[in-house]
Design a protein around this motif. Structure first.
Motif, mmCIF file in Angstrom:
data_model
loop_
_atom_site.group_PDB
_atom_site.id
_atom_site.type_symbol
_atom_site.label_atom_id
_atom_site.label_comp_id
_atom_site.label_asym_id
_atom_site.label_seq_id
_atom_site.Cartn_x
_atom_site.Cartn_y
_atom_site.Cartn_z
ATOM 1 N N GLU A 1 0.840 -1.213 0.000
ATOM 2 C CA GLU A 1 0.000 0.000 0.000
ATOM 3 C C GLU A 1 0.867 1.252 0.000
ATOM 4 O O GLU A 1 0.571 2.232 -0.678
ATOM 5 C CB GLU A 1 -0.950 -0.020 1.206
ATOM 6 C CG GLU A 1 -2.138 -0.929 0.962
ATOM 7 C CD GLU A 1 -2.915 -1.278 2.234
ATOM 8 O OE1 GLU A 1 -3.768 -2.176 2.138
ATOM 9 O OE2 GLU A 1 -2.645 -0.670 3.292
ATOM 10 N N ASP B 1 2.206 1.754 -3.419
ATOM 11 C CA ASP B 1 1.126 2.236 -4.277
ATOM 12 C C ASP B 1 0.933 3.757 -4.104
ATOM 13 O O ASP B 1 0.868 4.499 -5.084
ATOM 14 C CB ASP B 1 -0.164 1.482 -3.921
ATOM 15 C CG ASP B 1 -1.297 1.814 -4.859
ATOM 16 O OD1 ASP B 1 -1.181 1.456 -6.048
ATOM 17 O OD2 ASP B 1 -2.278 2.448 -4.422
ATOM 18 N N GLU B 2 0.903 4.191 -2.863
ATOM 19 C CA GLU B 2 0.727 5.614 -2.558
ATOM 20 C C GLU B 2 1.875 6.452 -3.110
ATOM 21 O O GLU B 2 1.687 7.494 -3.741
ATOM 22 C CB GLU B 2 0.678 5.825 -1.028
ATOM 23 C CG GLU B 2 -0.704 5.651 -0.433
ATOM 24 C CD GLU B 2 -1.754 6.485 -1.150
ATOM 25 O OE1 GLU B 2 -1.591 7.717 -1.222
ATOM 26 O OE2 GLU B 2 -2.717 5.895 -1.685
ATOM 27 N N ARG C 1 1.704 6.652 -6.859
ATOM 28 C CA ARG C 1 0.633 7.554 -7.305
ATOM 29 C C ARG C 1 1.112 9.022 -7.207
ATOM 30 O O ARG C 1 0.924 9.811 -8.137
ATOM 31 C CB ARG C 1 -0.603 7.344 -6.420
ATOM 32 C CG ARG C 1 -1.866 8.002 -6.927
ATOM 33 C CD ARG C 1 -2.974 7.860 -5.908
ATOM 34 N NE ARG C 1 -3.348 6.471 -5.662
ATOM 35 C CZ ARG C 1 -4.250 5.809 -6.391
ATOM 36 N NH1 ARG C 1 -4.853 6.400 -7.383
ATOM 37 N NH2 ARG C 1 -4.543 4.562 -6.110
#
Ligand SMILES: Cc1ncc(C[n+]2csc(CCOP(=O)(O)OP(=O)(O)O)c2C)c(N)n1
Length: 338
Positions: free
Chosen positions: A296, A299-300, A303
């Motif tokens: 996660e 992913d952050e 992004r």
């Protein structure tokens, strides 16, 4: 015939972690290009690679960085990103800005980065197979042990020029690998409507080329197959034909808004169960390589990184009108031309 799988090219945990970072990044990058397109910031055609990421990632990892050559058709965003191109310059090219790898004059389909050995980015279906064959000829002529990977689609595998290239590549023992990405469609035309023989891997057999069909959705398997084939081609200087089975999740291009004309929702949903991203996540968890929390966080981070790339690319000006006739035929773009 398809070859038995060997386990001599197994990705290490470190490589799997890197594959995950790359896959998440490419997914976000492509989603952002879709966003840019919808904002009216992309001129011309644009084709994204969402769903197919495992293929380019696995093959890229099997190649020698800063040595081997890669050429693609117009679904060409992930390859330069994986080969070391500046992502801002890739995004800027897609948006037609002067900071782009082709100075904003090529757009999404014509990304090109010679310093990183990425030779485009080509819009004529099948045509680039001849250029890739020429690249492989050049490397052989110079006595280098470079391998050239040429990606082409299932539709392109029907082009006449491709058959000529297979003949010459075999005749002249050229170290070129034709990676046919069978994503099941050529624009809105399903494989069975465009290919008399749906087993595209067999294209190489009449030319005495080692040919096989492999998976394109499980990145660890892609890497295993790709590194085995790349090693063989480097050693033997014989060409290879590889049909890689993947699936494009989106429409043909960003302007293809009606996928229902040629495929059903049920079919898409079934194909999306093969999504390479959750597949890799499951593998990383099963092997205890990474926790869900770490994924996660990646992913952050990814992004945010892509948001920044987009902002920077958007800040790049459009090419100067005075440049319109430059670099068309005779001018050579300087090596670090962006
Ligand atoms: C010589 C030529 N004919 C037709 C086209 C129009 N066209 C653009 S993409 C495409 C389909 C190609 O499909 P495929 O090779 O499977 O690649 P994919 O889009 O699946 O990556 C066609 C026919 C073209 N660009 N060039």
């Amino acid at each position: 015939m398809a070859k038995a799988k060997t386990d001599s090219h197994v990705a290490t945990n470190k490589q799997l972690e890197e594959f995950y970072r790359q896959m998440v990044f490419i997914r976000h990058f492509e989603e952002k290009t879709n966003f840019a397109y919808r904002q009216g910031k992309v001129g011309g055609y644009m084709h994204v690679y969402i769903g197919m990421e495992a293929t380019a990632i696995g093959w890229n990892a099997a190649l020698k960085k800063n040595w081997d050559y890669v050429m693609a058709a117009y679904r060409d965003h992930p390859q330069p990103l994986l080969m070391g191109s500046d992502p801002v310059a890739v995004m800027a090219e897609i948006m037609g800005r002067s900071g782009g790898l082709s100075r904003g004059k090529g757009g999404s389909m014509h990304i090109y980065d010679i310093p990183n050995n990425f030779f485009g980015g080509w819009g004529i279906v099948g045509g680039h197979t001849a250029l890739a064959t020429g690249l492989a000829f050049a490397t052989k002529y110079r006595g280098e042990d470079r391998v050239t990977v040429c990606y082409l689609g299932d539709g392109a595998a029907n082009a006449g020029v491709f058959f000529e290239c297979l003949n010459m590549a075999s005749l002249w023992d050229l170290p070129v690998i034709f990676v046919i990405e069978n994503n099941e469609f050529a624009m809105g035309t399903r494989l069975e409507y465009h290919a008399a023989d749906k087993e595209l891997w067999k294209r190489g057999l009449p030319f005495d080329i080692e040919s096989e069909r492999v998976d394109g959705m499980d990145v660890s398997q892609v890497y295993a197959d790709a590194s085995r084939i790349v090693d063989r081609v480097r050693k033997t200087s014989r060409p290879a034909v590889v049909e890689v089975m993947n699936y494009r999740f989106e429409g043909h291009g960003a302007a293809d808004n009606d996928r229902r004309l040629y495929r059903t929702r049920e079919e898409e949903e079934a194909a999306m169960k093969r999504d390479p991203l959750p597949k890799l996540e499951a593998l990383l968890l099963a092997k205890n390589v990474m926790t869900k929390e770490k994924m996660e966080a990646i992913d952050e981070e990814s992004r945010a990184q892509v948001d920044e790339i987009y902002q920077k690319a958007d800040a790049s000006p459009f090419p100067d009108l005075g440049e319109v006739y430059e670099h068309v035929y005779t001018d050579i773009v300087p090596e670090k031309g962006h």
